[in-house]
Design a protein around this motif. Structure first.
Motif, PDB file in Angstrom:
ATOM      1  N   ARG A 288      67.990   4.553 -36.855  1.00 26.40           N
ATOM      2  CA  ARG A 288      68.972   5.562 -36.824  1.00 26.40           C
ATOM      3  C   ARG A 288      68.504   6.695 -36.078  1.00 26.40           C
ATOM      4  NH1 ARG A 288      69.586   5.295 -42.669  1.00 26.40           N
ATOM      5  NH2 ARG A 288      69.035   7.433 -42.736  1.00 26.40           N
ATOM      6  N   PRO A 289      69.155   7.282 -35.250  1.00 21.89           N
ATOM      7  CA  PRO A 289      68.879   8.401 -34.340  1.00 21.89           C
ATOM      8  C   PRO A 289      68.310   9.493 -35.164  1.00 21.89           C
ATOM      9  CG  PRO A 289      70.885   7.482 -33.512  1.00 21.89           C
ATOM     10  CD  PRO A 289      70.678   6.815 -34.812  1.00 21.89           C
TER      11      PRO A 289
ATOM     12  N   ALA B 285      63.033   3.161 -31.625  1.00 22.31           N
ATOM     13  CA  ALA B 285      64.625   3.477 -31.428  1.00 22.31           C
ATOM     14  C   ALA B 285      64.913   3.538 -29.925  1.00 22.31           C
ATOM     15  CB  ALA B 285      64.725   4.858 -31.874  1.00 22.31           C
ATOM     16  N   GLU B 286      63.985   3.786 -29.168  1.00 24.28           N
ATOM     17  CA  GLU B 286      64.262   3.766 -27.687  1.00 24.28           C
ATOM     18  C   GLU B 286      64.179   2.380 -27.148  1.00 24.28           C
ATOM     19  OE1 GLU B 286      61.134   5.908 -25.864  1.00 24.28           O
ATOM     20  OE2 GLU B 286      61.717   7.883 -26.791  1.00 24.28           O
ATOM     21  N   SER B 287      63.696   1.520 -27.876  1.00 22.06           N
ATOM     22  CA  SER B 287      63.703   0.069 -27.165  1.00 22.06           C
ATOM     23  C   SER B 287      64.641  -1.028 -27.885  1.00 22.06           C
ATOM     24  CB  SER B 287      62.247  -0.553 -27.296  1.00 22.06           C
ATOM     25  OG  SER B 287      61.968  -0.569 -28.657  1.00 22.06           O
ATOM     26  N   THR B 288      65.460  -0.385 -28.864  1.00 26.37           N
ATOM     27  CA  THR B 288      66.303  -1.244 -29.607  1.00 26.37           C
ATOM     28  C   THR B 288      67.630  -0.590 -29.623  1.00 26.37           C
ATOM     29  OG1 THR B 288      65.487  -0.526 -31.832  1.00 26.37           O
ATOM     30  CG2 THR B 288      64.544  -2.329 -31.031  1.00 26.37           C
ATOM     31  N   SER B 289      68.448  -1.399 -30.086  1.00 29.27           N
ATOM     32  CA  SER B 289      70.094  -0.795 -30.196  1.00 29.27           C
ATOM     33  C   SER B 289      70.254  -0.823 -31.778  1.00 29.27           C
ATOM     34  CB  SER B 289      70.943  -1.377 -29.342  1.00 29.27           C
ATOM     35  OG  SER B 289      72.311  -1.073 -29.617  1.00 29.27           O
ATOM     36  N   GLY B 290      70.576   0.327 -32.459  1.00 25.82           N
ATOM     37  CA  GLY B 290      71.000   0.156 -33.701  1.00 25.82           C
ATOM     38  C   GLY B 290      69.850   0.178 -34.874  1.00 25.82           C
ATOM     39  N   PHE B 291      68.685  -0.236 -34.517  1.00 33.19           N
ATOM     40  CA  PHE B 291      67.541  -0.730 -35.411  1.00 33.19           C
ATOM     41  C   PHE B 291      67.018   0.371 -36.193  1.00 33.19           C
ATOM     42  CE2 PHE B 291      63.137  -1.726 -36.306  1.00 33.19           C
ATOM     43  CZ  PHE B 291      63.388  -3.058 -36.892  1.00 33.19           C
TER      44      PHE B 291
END
Length: 228
Positions: A219-220, A211-217
């Motif tokens: 969900r938060p 989650a920290e290394s991708t965008s939108g992959f």
């Protein structure tokens, strides 16, 4: 934030992340067959290792990771993979056998025995089980906050790390009491349950890393389900 507030917050966060009390059953399983005196030496070595390792990261911090080109998300994912493998061993009741050779290999006794057995426990017990990515990243974050206090902030931070190391030592010294209460069967059950929890925690580390290394992959709400 005052120095006192900084010290208290740092201690609480680091103690919770290392969770020495929760790791007592694992320490008992990892040191199965060791004499009380030898187990005390092992506990001391682990506490000294935790103090030295965290102090090193307190002063080096992100500079070391940057030198090797390693991001915190990558470190979190790697730690999650190692924890998952450890959790599988524990859930299958192979955890004690992982350290069985350490009980037989040393020919000496006392400190020599404890030192050799501790060397077998550095990975995965001391790291990443006890000192995981969360503890390291927290040390780095609090080190940045301590800069506002100058040299005193550095001493306060080292003092907090030392206090957590002492708490870890005292927790592990209480292992014989817990071992007598639980017994061999009870200890095996606890280790299996904690193995399942560790597997889930490892997956959570990996999800958070992605989650920290991708965008939108990821969900938060999945990477950080409880908002802390």
């Amino acid at each position: 934030m005052s120095q006192t507030e900084f010290a208290v917050n740092f201690f609480v966060a680091l103690f919770a992340l290392l969770d020495p009390v929760g790791n007592v059953p694992l320490f008992a399983a990892a040191t199965a067959g060791a004499k009380s005196k030898d187990r005390a030496w092992i506990a001391l070595y682990i506490a000294l290792f935790a103090f030295g390792f965290l102090t090193f990261f307190y002063f080096s911090g992100l500079s070391l990771l940057e030198f090797f080109g390693i991001s915190l998300p990558a470190f979190r994912i790697a730690g999650g993979v190692i924890l998952f493998l450890l959790g599988l061993e524990m859930a299958r009741d192979d955890f004690t056998s992982t350290f069985a050779e350490a009980a037989d290999a040393p020919n000496g006794t006392g400190r020599a025995y404890a030192r050799k057995r501790f060397e077998r426990m550095i990975v995965p017990f001391a790291m990443p089980l006890l000192i995981g990515p969360g503890a390291i990243s927290s040390v780095v974050i609090y080190a940045s906050q301590a800069r506002q206090f100058g040299l005193q902030g550095a001493f306060v931070g080292v003092g907090v790390i030392g206090a957590v190391a002492v708490a870890t030592l005292l927790s592990f010294l209480a292992t014989p009491i817990l071992s007598r209460i639980l017994g061999r069967i009870g200890l095996s059950i606890v280790v299996r349950v904690l193995g399942l929890i560790l597997c889930a925690l490892a997956v959570q580390f990996i999800l958070a890393g992605f989650a920290e290394s991708t965008s939108g992959f990821i969900r938060p709400s999945i990477a950080n389900p409880y908002g802390h």
